[in-house]
Design a protein around this motif. Structure first.
Motif, PDB file in Angstrom:
ATOM      1  N   GLN A 277       0.959  -1.223  -0.150  1.00  0.00           N
ATOM      2  CA  GLN A 277      -0.344   0.298   0.085  1.00  0.00           C
ATOM      3  C   GLN A 277       0.828   1.743   0.154  1.00  0.00           C
ATOM      4  O   GLN A 277       1.618   1.424   1.098  1.00  0.00           O
ATOM      5  CB  GLN A 277      -0.649  -0.383   1.504  1.00  0.00           C
ATOM      6  N   TYR A 278       1.015   1.913  -0.945  1.00  0.00           N
ATOM      7  CA  TYR A 278       1.855   2.970  -0.907  1.00  0.00           C
ATOM      8  C   TYR A 278       0.851   4.213  -0.809  1.00  0.00           C
ATOM      9  O   TYR A 278       0.044   4.563  -2.191  1.00  0.00           O
ATOM     10  CB  TYR A 278       2.105   3.099  -2.491  1.00  0.00           C
ATOM     11  N   ARG A 279       1.257   5.715  -0.441  1.00  0.00           N
ATOM     12  CA  ARG A 279       0.581   7.051  -0.140  1.00  0.00           C
ATOM     13  C   ARG A 279       1.000   7.859  -0.743  1.00  0.00           C
ATOM     14  O   ARG A 279       2.116   7.877  -0.497  1.00  0.00           O
ATOM     15  CB  ARG A 279      -0.095   6.903   0.724  1.00  0.00           C
ATOM     16  N   GLN A 281       1.421  12.149  -0.699  1.00  0.00           N
ATOM     17  CA  GLN A 281       0.386  13.061  -0.229  1.00  0.00           C
ATOM     18  C   GLN A 281       0.563  14.710  -1.729  1.00  0.00           C
ATOM     19  O   GLN A 281       1.144  14.508  -2.851  1.00  0.00           O
ATOM     20  CB  GLN A 281       1.152  14.058   0.781  1.00  0.00           C
ATOM     21  N   ALA A 287       4.773   7.101   1.216  1.00  0.00           N
ATOM     22  CA  ALA A 287       5.695   6.328   1.770  1.00  0.00           C
ATOM     23  C   ALA A 287       4.897   5.031   1.327  1.00  0.00           C
ATOM     24  O   ALA A 287       3.330   4.793   1.204  1.00  0.00           O
ATOM     25  CB  ALA A 287       5.604   6.564   2.988  1.00  0.00           C
ATOM     26  N   THR A 289       2.488   2.581   3.097  1.00  0.00           N
ATOM     27  CA  THR A 289       1.904   2.150   4.161  1.00  0.00           C
ATOM     28  C   THR A 289       2.425   1.179   4.154  1.00  0.00           C
ATOM     29  O   THR A 289       1.519   0.282   5.594  1.00  0.00           O
ATOM     30  CB  THR A 289       1.166   3.010   4.231  1.00  0.00           C
ATOM     31  N   TYR A 290       2.271   0.363   3.853  1.00  0.00           N
ATOM     32  CA  TYR A 290       2.095  -1.311   4.284  1.00  0.00           C
ATOM     33  C   TYR A 290       3.172  -2.175   3.139  1.00  0.00           C
ATOM     34  O   TYR A 290       2.730  -1.607   1.582  1.00  0.00           O
ATOM     35  CB  TYR A 290       0.421  -1.548   4.369  1.00  0.00           C
ATOM     36  N   VAL A 307       9.127   1.004   4.669  1.00  0.00           N
ATOM     37  CA  VAL A 307       7.886   1.433   5.285  1.00  0.00           C
ATOM     38  C   VAL A 307       8.475   2.809   5.706  1.00  0.00           C
ATOM     39  O   VAL A 307       8.491   3.417   5.111  1.00  0.00           O
ATOM     40  CB  VAL A 307       7.089   0.887   6.667  1.00  0.00           C
ATOM     41  N   GLN A 308      10.108   2.460   6.635  1.00  0.00           N
ATOM     42  CA  GLN A 308      10.144   3.998   6.929  1.00  0.00           C
ATOM     43  C   GLN A 308      11.000   5.004   6.125  1.00  0.00           C
ATOM     44  O   GLN A 308      11.122   6.429   6.392  1.00  0.00           O
ATOM     45  CB  GLN A 308      11.484   3.692   8.347  1.00  0.00           C
ATOM     46  N   SER A 368      -4.921  13.550  -1.130  1.00  0.00           N
ATOM     47  CA  SER A 368      -3.696  12.190  -1.249  1.00  0.00           C
ATOM     48  C   SER A 368      -4.170  10.928  -2.834  1.00  0.00           C
ATOM     49  O   SER A 368      -5.582  10.701  -2.161  1.00  0.00           O
ATOM     50  CB  SER A 368      -2.986  11.556  -0.199  1.00  0.00           C
ATOM     51  N   LEU A 370      -3.660   6.662  -3.029  1.00  0.00           N
ATOM     52  CA  LEU A 370      -3.935   5.783  -1.668  1.00  0.00           C
ATOM     53  C   LEU A 370      -3.640   5.170  -2.956  1.00  0.00           C
ATOM     54  O   LEU A 370      -4.469   4.341  -3.763  1.00  0.00           O
ATOM     55  CB  LEU A 370      -4.339   4.928  -1.302  1.00  0.00           C
ATOM     56  N   HIS A 372      -2.936   0.654  -4.583  1.00  0.00           N
ATOM     57  CA  HIS A 372      -2.206  -1.418  -3.826  1.00  0.00           C
ATOM     58  C   HIS A 372      -2.451  -1.771  -4.934  1.00  0.00           C
ATOM     59  O   HIS A 372      -2.631  -1.587  -5.849  1.00  0.00           O
ATOM     60  CB  HIS A 372      -4.206  -2.013  -3.052  1.00  0.00           C
TER      61      HIS A 372
END
Ligand SMILES: Nc1nc2c(ncn2[C@@H]2O[C@H](COP(=O)(O)OP(=O)(O)OP(=O)(O)O)[C@@H](O)[C@H]2O)c(=O)[nH]1
Length: 554
Positions: A277-279, A281, A287, A289-290, A307-308, A368, A370, A372
């Motif tokens: 999962q990528y978001r 903004q 980033a 997110t999963y 993720v970081q 933003s 998102l 998947h």
């Protein structure tokens, strides 16, 4: 002051309510305990009527009716700084009277004190009203309220609070020690530490979720919120109020969601490749997110690492594919179209490999986007594709381009000639002489060897921009880019020399291998590559007819 009666009334307008009366005046004498202000009041802060008999209008007033002996009246308005008129203080006498200056000042002070007390009482009433409203608002909402004396350890619960845990009105004690016995033993230390931190002023208010034992012995999940509302001069808490809300249903739901999330994670970790999962903004920051555990094989990173810091990928993607990767995500976000990309990565310790990404973007309310999607390793497929590509374009015996692929290269060269007037190119056709007799004499495999030998000679003469192909049988073609007819002739001569100088041998025998060549240039007005090829073919035909081992130009 030499006064016979004092009266206190409250109200914000002309109709005042009698609150207390001292002296011979009987409050019962007023209808419903109300007193209408005499005309002229309360315009002035202090009004004095030395002898009512001299004021005909006052003689008919309620006050005079209630106390017929009334002769003297002084009134002072009581004002609340927040709301204005709050009441009146009255001095009454059965004889004409007049306040001297000192008495007037005393009356003013007294009225000031009374006004302050009245304001306090009104404020208290307001607080009570709002507390009642709040209690009404939360009644039946699954929330109970409590009020704790922090000094004595006494605690009082609302009926709703007791009902929340299944207790009736008189079944709950009012000691804090007892209240802690209802907290689940595993939660007690945490709850007490949270409250202690608030007592010590380290938090503005506290909120803690924990389990409370009900009357029937079962536990309920509750959310306790509390706040100290009074402290002594040293900061020690005196009184704390708060609420307890039943969150059992929410807790069950969140546990179910956690289980679902764990199941999802387990499933995605089983899928070959990386689920993500990528978001991204609105300001461009992005980033993951999963990411599933497949990230280890896909990018050689741990899920936490990616993720970081999503930018770790910048050092993993092949430098030639990075811009393509970022640009494709950019346009997927802009057009909200599915993202698809094949790109190369370079993982430390292993060579170049291929990845395929696919994801669906979804716009979020804050602007933003998102995605998947998943990334798979397509290195093997790419290798097979590359092998098939070679298979489809190469002649297996000589490893030169096959006829179809050579014609494609010739078409591109013709296009280049047609684009630029200063640019020239030549096409050469080679045909081995009397090849049939070689096959006939030494056999097919020696003939094959001779074909490979000639191909190697051709290949060795080519520049990087030239191309050669086997057109069929013992016939070959070469296209020389950026070359004139003379340069092409020189090329053909060199090939003939090489062939003569490095003959194929079979045992002690030397194969009599020679080649004829026909040359033509590519014309900007050639309708196709075939047209140029047929000119060189015609030149080759002439070379054959002319005796073989010759070069002819068209
Ligand atoms: N060994 C071998 N022979 C082939 C291959 N493809 C075609 N040939 C042979 O090449 C020979 C071509 O013969 P021809 O077309 O008569 O021409 P040539 O004998 O070279 O005579 P000229 O071209 O007129 O000099 C035939 O015998 C084909 O069987 C191949 O892949 N391997």
């Amino acid at each position: 002051m030499g006064i016979r009666a004092i009266l206190l009334t409250t109200g914000a307008d002309k109709l005042q309510r009698i609150r207390s009366a001292q002296g011979p005046l009987d409050p019962e004498a007023f209808a419903e305990g109300l007193l209408e202000l005499p005309p002229g009041l309360p315009c002035e802060e202090l009004l004095e009527v030395p002898d009512i008999l001299e004021q005909p209008r006052l003689r008919q007033h309620d006050l005079a009716r209630a106390w017929p002996e009334l002769r003297y009246l002084a009134a002072h308005s009581l004002t609340d700084p927040r709301t204005g008129l709050a009441g009146m203080l009255w001095l009454l006498h059965d004889r004409p009277h007049r306040l001297d200056e000192e008495a007037r000042l005393g009356f003013r002070d007294f009225a000031g004190l009374a006004a302050g007390m009245l304001a306090d009482r009104l404020e208290l009433q307001r607080v009570r009203d709002s507390e009642e409203r709040m209690a009404l608002a939360i009644a039946g909402s699954g929330t109970g309220i409590w009020d704790r004396n922090a000094r004595t350890g006494e605690i009082h619960y609302s009926s709703d609070w007791k009902a929340l845990l299944g207790y009736s009105e008189h079944e709950v004690g009012n000691r804090i020690e007892e209240s802690y016995t209802r907290v689940h033993p595993d939660d007690l230390a945490y709850v007490q530490a949270t409250i202690q931190a608030h007592f010590e002023g380290r938090t503005d208010a506290y909120e803690v979720e924990h389990r409370l034992r009900c009357r029937d012995g079962r536990y309920k999940w509750v959310c306790s919120r509390g706040k100290v509302v009074a402290r002594d001069e040293t900061g020690q808490p005196l009184r704390m109020v708060g609420t307890t809300t039943d969150v059992t249903a929410m807790h069950a739901l969140s546990e179910k969601m956690q289980q679902t999330a764990a199941l999802m994670t387990d499933l995605t970790n089983e899928i070959p490749g990386m689920v993500f999962q990528y978001r991204r903004q609105l300001d461009g920051r992005a980033a993951f997110t999963y990411v599933s555990s497949g990230v280890r094989e896909i990018y050689g990173l741990t899920p936490d690492q990616l993720v970081q810091d999503a930018e770790l990928l910048h050092g993993i993607l092949h430098p030639d594919d990075l811009a393509l990767y970022l640009g494709s995500l950019e346009s997927s976000a802009r057009d909200l179209r599915p993202w698809h990309l094949e790109y190369r990565v370079q993982l430390p310790g292993s060579g170049l490999s291929w990845r395929q990404g696919a994801a669906r973007p979804r716009p979020l309310a804050d602007g933003s986007v998102l995605w998947h999607g998943f990334i798979t390793d397509i290195t093997e497929r790419k290798l097979i594709e590359a092998e098939l590509q070679v298979f489809a374009t190469t002649d297996s015996l000589t490893q030169l381009a096959n006829r179809r692929h050579f014609m494609t290269q010739l078409e591109s060269e013709l296009a280049r000639v047609q684009r630029s007037q200063d640019y020239g190119a030549a096409i050469l056709m080679f045909d081995l002489d009397h090849f049939k007799s070689i096959n006939d004499r030494w056999g097919h495999s020696v003939g094959d060897e001779a074909l490979r030998h000639f191909s190697a000679i051709l290949r060795a003469q080519l520049r990087r921009t030239d191309a050669a192909g086997r057109m069929g049988g013992e016939e070959f073609a070469v296209v020389l880019s950026n070359a004139s007819l003379d340069e092409a002739r020189t090329f053909a001569e060199r090939v003939q020399r090489e062939l003569a100088g490095a003959p194929v041998t079979h045992g002690d025998e030397r194969l009599p291998l020679a080649v004829s060549a026909g040359i033509a240039t590519l014309h900007p007005d050639d309708p196709s590559a075939e047209a140029a090829l047929s000119r060189s073919d015609m030149a080759l035909y002439r070379a054959k007819r002319g005796g073989r081992n010759r070069i002819e130009c068209h």
